[in-house]
Design an enzyme around this catalytic site. Structure first.
Site, PDB file in Angstrom:
ATOM      1  N   GLY A   1     -28.787 -31.729 -39.563  1.00 23.45           N
ATOM      2  CA  GLY A   1     -28.573 -30.388 -39.034  1.00 23.45           C
ATOM      3  C   GLY A   1     -28.062 -30.407 -37.607  1.00 23.45           C
ATOM      4  O   GLY A   1     -27.782 -31.448 -37.025  1.00 23.45           O
ATOM      5  N   ASP A   2     -27.920 -29.220 -37.055  1.00 21.09           N
ATOM      6  CA  ASP A   2     -27.367 -29.065 -35.720  1.00 21.09           C
ATOM      7  C   ASP A   2     -28.421 -29.411 -34.676  1.00 21.09           C
ATOM      8  O   ASP A   2     -29.421 -28.730 -34.523  1.00 21.09           O
ATOM      9  CB  ASP A   2     -26.883 -27.638 -35.517  1.00 21.09           C
ATOM     10  CG  ASP A   2     -26.239 -27.439 -34.162  1.00 21.09           C
ATOM     11  OD1 ASP A   2     -26.019 -28.438 -33.451  1.00 21.09           O
ATOM     12  OD2 ASP A   2     -25.960 -26.293 -33.805  1.00 21.09           O
TER      13      ASP A   2
ATOM     14  N   ASN B   1     -18.083 -33.967 -43.518  1.00 25.13           N
ATOM     15  CA  ASN B   1     -19.200 -33.063 -43.777  1.00 25.13           C
ATOM     16  C   ASN B   1     -19.856 -32.615 -42.475  1.00 25.13           C
ATOM     17  O   ASN B   1     -20.559 -31.629 -42.434  1.00 25.13           O
ATOM     18  CB  ASN B   1     -20.240 -33.718 -44.688  1.00 25.13           C
ATOM     19  CG  ASN B   1     -20.822 -34.975 -44.093  1.00 25.13           C
ATOM     20  OD1 ASN B   1     -20.109 -35.753 -43.447  1.00 25.13           O
ATOM     21  ND2 ASN B   1     -22.096 -35.200 -44.293  1.00 25.13           N
TER      22      ASN B   1
ATOM     23  N   GLY C   1     -19.470 -31.764 -38.224  1.00 26.32           N
ATOM     24  CA  GLY C   1     -18.500 -31.129 -37.354  1.00 26.32           C
ATOM     25  C   GLY C   1     -19.200 -30.332 -36.288  1.00 26.32           C
ATOM     26  O   GLY C   1     -20.404 -30.096 -36.354  1.00 26.32           O
ATOM     27  N   HIS C   2     -18.426 -29.954 -35.300  1.00 27.61           N
ATOM     28  CA  HIS C   2     -18.993 -29.126 -34.259  1.00 27.61           C
ATOM     29  C   HIS C   2     -17.908 -28.273 -33.618  1.00 27.61           C
ATOM     30  O   HIS C   2     -16.726 -28.582 -33.693  1.00 27.61           O
ATOM     31  CB  HIS C   2     -19.734 -29.960 -33.212  1.00 27.61           C
ATOM     32  CG  HIS C   2     -18.922 -31.061 -32.605  1.00 27.61           C
ATOM     33  ND1 HIS C   2     -18.814 -32.306 -33.178  1.00 27.61           N
ATOM     34  CD2 HIS C   2     -18.187 -31.101 -31.482  1.00 27.61           C
ATOM     35  CE1 HIS C   2     -18.035 -33.065 -32.421  1.00 27.61           C
ATOM     36  NE2 HIS C   2     -17.645 -32.356 -31.392  1.00 27.61           N
TER      37      HIS C   2
ATOM     38  N   GLY D   1     -27.322 -30.185 -31.497  1.00 21.94           N
ATOM     39  CA  GLY D   1     -26.650 -30.054 -30.210  1.00 21.94           C
ATOM     40  C   GLY D   1     -25.874 -31.297 -29.827  1.00 21.94           C
ATOM     41  O   GLY D   1     -25.469 -31.443 -28.674  1.00 21.94           O
ATOM     42  N   LYS D   2     -25.652 -32.206 -30.787  1.00 19.69           N
ATOM     43  CA  LYS D   2     -24.919 -33.445 -30.476  1.00 19.69           C
ATOM     44  C   LYS D   2     -23.522 -33.142 -29.960  1.00 19.69           C
ATOM     45  O   LYS D   2     -23.041 -33.794 -29.045  1.00 19.69           O
ATOM     46  CB  LYS D   2     -24.831 -34.353 -31.706  1.00 19.69           C
ATOM     47  CG  LYS D   2     -26.143 -34.932 -32.154  1.00 19.69           C
ATOM     48  CD  LYS D   2     -25.968 -35.940 -33.279  1.00 19.69           C
ATOM     49  CE  LYS D   2     -25.341 -35.389 -34.514  1.00 19.69           C
ATOM     50  NZ  LYS D   2     -26.224 -34.686 -35.422  1.00 19.69           N
ATOM     51  N   GLY D   3     -22.868 -32.135 -30.557  1.00 18.32           N
ATOM     52  CA  GLY D   3     -21.508 -31.795 -30.142  1.00 18.32           C
ATOM     53  C   GLY D   3     -21.456 -31.322 -28.705  1.00 18.32           C
ATOM     54  O   GLY D   3     -20.576 -31.720 -27.940  1.00 18.32           O
TER      55      GLY D   3
END
Length: 130
Positions: free
Chosen positions: A7-8, A33, A35-36, A10-12
């Site tokens: 899940g998200d 699969n 993306g950000h 905050g890596k992006g």
């Protein structure tokens, strides 16, 4: 950056902040699969394969050998970046990166469908079979 969970996370956002002053940014694993969305100077960029360092012309970007590349998605992403005025001259792709072919997607989708109620929830984009 390697995530600790699905899940998200905050890596992006973190990768984008670090990319601004980095010499090199490497996408080392994963596929389309993931993306950000990155917002720079009120301009929005949606990235799936290309590292967000691409937004900074002095940062070398590498799609590494552990990454699964869907050529169609990569070309679309490159074209979208160019249309927004972003150069991709600083993009490099490992010759050992994995390449998704159309049959990989079909295998992924058929395999998932054959599981019936025991589906594992793949995106059907062929990453596992690739």
């Amino acid at each position: 950056m390697i995530g600790a969970q699905w899940g998200d996370e905050g890596k992006g956002k973190i990768t984008d902040l670090l990319s601004r002053s980095a010499d090199v940014v490497v996408r080392s694993q994963g596929g389309v699969n993931a993306g950000h969305t990155v917002v720079v100077a009120e301009q929005t960029f949606k990235l799936h394969l290309i590292p967000s360092g691409i937004l900074y012309p002095k940062t070398e970007c590498i799609i590494g050998s552990g990454t699964v590349i869907d050529p169609q998605v990569l070309i679309e992403e490159i074209e979208q970046l160019k249309a927004l005025g972003v150069t991709v001259d600083n993009l490099n792709i490992s010759q050992t990166a994995h390449v998704t072919m159309p049959y990989h997607r079909k295998i992924d989708q058929a395999s998932e469908e054959s599981r019936g109620e025991y589906k594992i929830g793949t995106t059907g984009r062929g990453i596992g079979p690739t």
